[in-house]
Design a protein around this motif. Structure first.
Motif, PDB file in Angstrom:
ATOM      1  N   THR A 148      33.491  17.664  53.590  1.00 22.81           N
ATOM      2  CA  THR A 148      33.158  16.256  53.949  1.00 22.81           C
ATOM      3  C   THR A 148      33.035  16.141  55.469  1.00 22.81           C
ATOM      4  N   GLY A 149      33.869  16.867  56.199  1.00 24.57           N
ATOM      5  CA  GLY A 149      33.789  16.818  57.675  1.00 24.57           C
ATOM      6  C   GLY A 149      32.451  17.328  58.170  1.00 24.57           C
ATOM      7  N   ASN A 150      32.004  18.408  57.543  1.00 25.57           N
ATOM      8  CA  ASN A 150      30.701  18.973  57.937  1.00 25.57           C
ATOM      9  C   ASN A 150      29.563  18.006  57.608  1.00 25.57           C
ATOM     10  N   ILE A 151      29.611  17.400  56.420  1.00 27.49           N
ATOM     11  CA  ILE A 151      28.521  16.505  55.996  1.00 27.49           C
ATOM     12  C   ILE A 151      28.546  15.199  56.804  1.00 27.49           C
ATOM     13  N   GLU A 152      29.747  14.728  57.144  1.00 29.11           N
ATOM     14  CA  GLU A 152      29.827  13.537  58.031  1.00 29.11           C
ATOM     15  C   GLU A 152      29.086  13.826  59.340  1.00 29.11           C
ATOM     16  N   GLY A 153      29.263  15.031  59.869  1.00 29.66           N
ATOM     17  CA  GLY A 153      28.585  15.413  61.118  1.00 29.66           C
ATOM     18  C   GLY A 153      27.081  15.541  60.934  1.00 29.66           C
ATOM     19  N   GLN A 154      26.669  16.188  59.841  1.00 31.97           N
ATOM     20  CA  GLN A 154      25.223  16.342  59.595  1.00 31.97           C
ATOM     21  C   GLN A 154      24.551  14.984  59.382  1.00 31.97           C
ATOM     22  N   TRP A 155      25.242  14.114  58.647  1.00 35.34           N
ATOM     23  CA  TRP A 155      24.654  12.788  58.365  1.00 35.34           C
ATOM     24  C   TRP A 155      24.532  11.978  59.665  1.00 35.34           C
ATOM     25  N   PHE A 156      25.582  12.092  60.482  1.00 28.90           N
ATOM     26  CA  PHE A 156      25.587  11.364  61.768  1.00 28.90           C
ATOM     27  C   PHE A 156      24.426  11.829  62.643  1.00 28.90           C
ATOM     28  N   LEU A 157      24.230  13.132  62.703  1.00 27.26           N
ATOM     29  CA  LEU A 157      23.188  13.664  63.605  1.00 27.26           C
ATOM     30  C   LEU A 157      21.788  13.373  63.096  1.00 27.26           C
ATOM     31  N   LYS A 158      21.674  13.210  61.761  1.00 30.33           N
ATOM     32  CA  LYS A 158      20.335  12.912  61.208  1.00 30.33           C
ATOM     33  C   LYS A 158      20.055  11.403  61.159  1.00 30.33           C
ATOM     34  N   ASN A 159      21.124  10.624  60.907  1.00 21.87           N
ATOM     35  CA  ASN A 159      20.880   9.183  60.668  1.00 21.87           C
ATOM     36  C   ASN A 159      21.624   8.274  61.647  1.00 21.87           C
ATOM     37  N   GLY A 160      22.366   8.881  62.578  1.00 18.85           N
ATOM     38  CA  GLY A 160      23.012   8.072  63.622  1.00 18.85           C
ATOM     39  C   GLY A 160      24.184   7.238  63.148  1.00 18.85           C
ATOM     40  N   LYS A 161      24.615   7.462  61.894  1.00 21.31           N
ATOM     41  CA  LYS A 161      25.774   6.686  61.390  1.00 21.31           C
ATOM     42  C   LYS A 161      26.902   7.651  61.035  1.00 21.31           C
ATOM     43  N   LEU A 162      28.101   7.389  61.573  1.00 18.86           N
ATOM     44  CA  LEU A 162      29.260   8.215  61.217  1.00 18.86           C
ATOM     45  C   LEU A 162      29.980   7.545  60.060  1.00 18.86           C
ATOM     46  N   LEU A 163      29.904   8.178  58.892  1.00 19.49           N
ATOM     47  CA  LEU A 163      30.564   7.640  57.696  1.00 19.49           C
ATOM     48  C   LEU A 163      31.808   8.464  57.415  1.00 19.49           C
ATOM     49  N   SER A 164      32.801   7.861  56.762  1.00 17.07           N
ATOM     50  CA  SER A 164      33.944   8.632  56.281  1.00 17.07           C
ATOM     51  C   SER A 164      33.688   8.864  54.799  1.00 17.07           C
ATOM     52  N   LEU A 165      33.512  10.135  54.420  1.00 12.85           N
ATOM     53  CA  LEU A 165      33.058  10.437  53.061  1.00 12.85           C
ATOM     54  C   LEU A 165      34.216  10.899  52.174  1.00 12.85           C
ATOM     55  N   SER A 166      33.998  10.776  50.856  1.00 10.03           N
ATOM     56  CA  SER A 166      35.080  10.915  49.887  1.00 10.03           C
ATOM     57  C   SER A 166      35.412  12.370  49.529  1.00 10.03           C
ATOM     58  N   GLU A 167      36.646  12.784  49.787  1.00  6.34           N
ATOM     59  CA  GLU A 167      37.148  14.078  49.319  1.00  6.34           C
ATOM     60  C   GLU A 167      37.575  13.943  47.854  1.00  6.34           C
ATOM     61  N   GLN A 168      38.055  12.757  47.493  1.00  9.16           N
ATOM     62  CA  GLN A 168      38.556  12.568  46.117  1.00  9.16           C
ATOM     63  C   GLN A 168      37.458  12.778  45.089  1.00  9.16           C
ATOM     64  N   GLU A 169      36.243  12.409  45.455  1.00 12.87           N
ATOM     65  CA  GLU A 169      35.104  12.643  44.546  1.00 12.87           C
ATOM     66  C   GLU A 169      34.982  14.122  44.230  1.00 12.87           C
ATOM     67  N   LEU A 170      35.215  14.970  45.234  1.00 13.67           N
ATOM     68  CA  LEU A 170      35.134  16.424  45.005  1.00 13.67           C
ATOM     69  C   LEU A 170      36.336  16.903  44.195  1.00 13.67           C
ATOM     70  N   VAL A 171      37.519  16.404  44.523  1.00 16.90           N
ATOM     71  CA  VAL A 171      38.736  16.791  43.785  1.00 16.90           C
ATOM     72  C   VAL A 171      38.576  16.458  42.301  1.00 16.90           C
ATOM     73  N   ASP A 172      38.021  15.283  42.015  1.00 19.76           N
ATOM     74  CA  ASP A 172      37.901  14.837  40.618  1.00 19.76           C
ATOM     75  C   ASP A 172      36.649  15.369  39.906  1.00 19.76           C
TER      76      ASP A 172
END
Ligand code: MYP
Length: 218
Positions: free
Chosen positions: A31-55
């Motif tokens: 999620t940390g990596n994707i938050e960075g990729q999303w920020f650099l592509k779309n200019g928005k820093l989101l906090s993304l869900s780890e629980q979605e991956l756990v579940d």
């Protein structure tokens, strides 16, 4: 590549999260990596869900461990990640509660990076924080400064932890030192404590160079 770089100074790293007593480091790394990729592509820093991956990532083992490569695939199959707010972290595996209409960020593919520390650093400065895996033994005793454990205490073939590499640079170990000490600043999501770990750069310490990866957001 620049002599030093730190994505925390460029807004690409969300605040430290608490992993709790769950072996979900692999989910936080991704999620940390994707938050960075999303920020650099779309200019928005989101906090993304780890629980979605756990579940919902059926290939990995939730609190009993996982692999970033599997997690990227699970995210592609699911269709993306919800935000931390929409799918919040509990630190234990529950039934999957994923909703396609709540996807906040998606990825198109993922890639393995070079195993050469110089190339990894150059890629990071150009493209964003990197999901990395390492032998975390020395990390548990980390206090301050730059960690440079003996190889016997940090066998590069005994990798057991996944974290997010956010930068690199040089740091004088003490006030009177003149020779700056190269380091990698690794974002640590340890189950017990949260924070940043500075690891010696230049000797593939603790196997940090062996499993570097990133999502690709087009
Ligand atoms: C019990 C899981 C602990 C968790 C990290 C937990 S942790 O709490 O962040 C932590 C770790 C170390 C010190 C302090 C805190 N570790 C993982 O998820 C690690 C991360 C990792 C290891 C090696 C390479 C890349 C990434 N992964 C694992 O532990 N895995 C479990 C076994 C799995 N196998 C796949 C093939 O089929 C058999 C099972 C692979 C992933």
């Amino acid at each position: 590549a620049p002599a030093s770089w730190d994505w925390r100074d460029h807004g690409a790293v969300s605040p430290v999260k608490n992993q709790g007593m769950c072996g979900s480091c692999w989910a936080f790394s991704v999620t940390g990596n994707i938050e960075g990729q999303w920020f650099l592509k779309n200019g928005k820093l989101l906090s993304l869900s780890e629980q979605e991956l756990v579940d919902c990532d059926g290939v990995d083992q939730a609190c009993r461990g996982g692999l970033p490569s599997n997690a990227y695939e699970a995210i592609e199959k699911l269709g993306g990640l919800e935000t931390e707010t929409d799918y919040s972290y509990t630190g234990q595996k529950q039934t999957c509660d994923f909703a396609t209409n709540k996807v906040a960020a998606y990825i198109n593919s993922s890639m393995e990076l070079s195993k050469d520390e110089k190339e990894i650093a150059a890629w990071l400065a150009e493209n964003g924080p990197v999901s990395v895996a390492l032998n975390a033994f020395a990390m548990q005793f980390y206090k301050r400064g730059v960690s440079h454990p003996f190889k016997i205490f940090c066998n590069p073939w005994m990798i057991d932890h996944a974290v997010l590499l956010v930068g690199y640079g040089e740091r004088t170990l003490c006030v009177f030192c003149f020779s700056p000490y190269p380091f990698l600043s690794v974002f640590v999501s340890l189950s017990l404590s949260q924070g940043y770990y500075y690891l010696y750069r230049g000797s593939n310490a603790c196997g940090i160079n062996k499993m570097c990866s990133s999502a690709v957001v087009n």
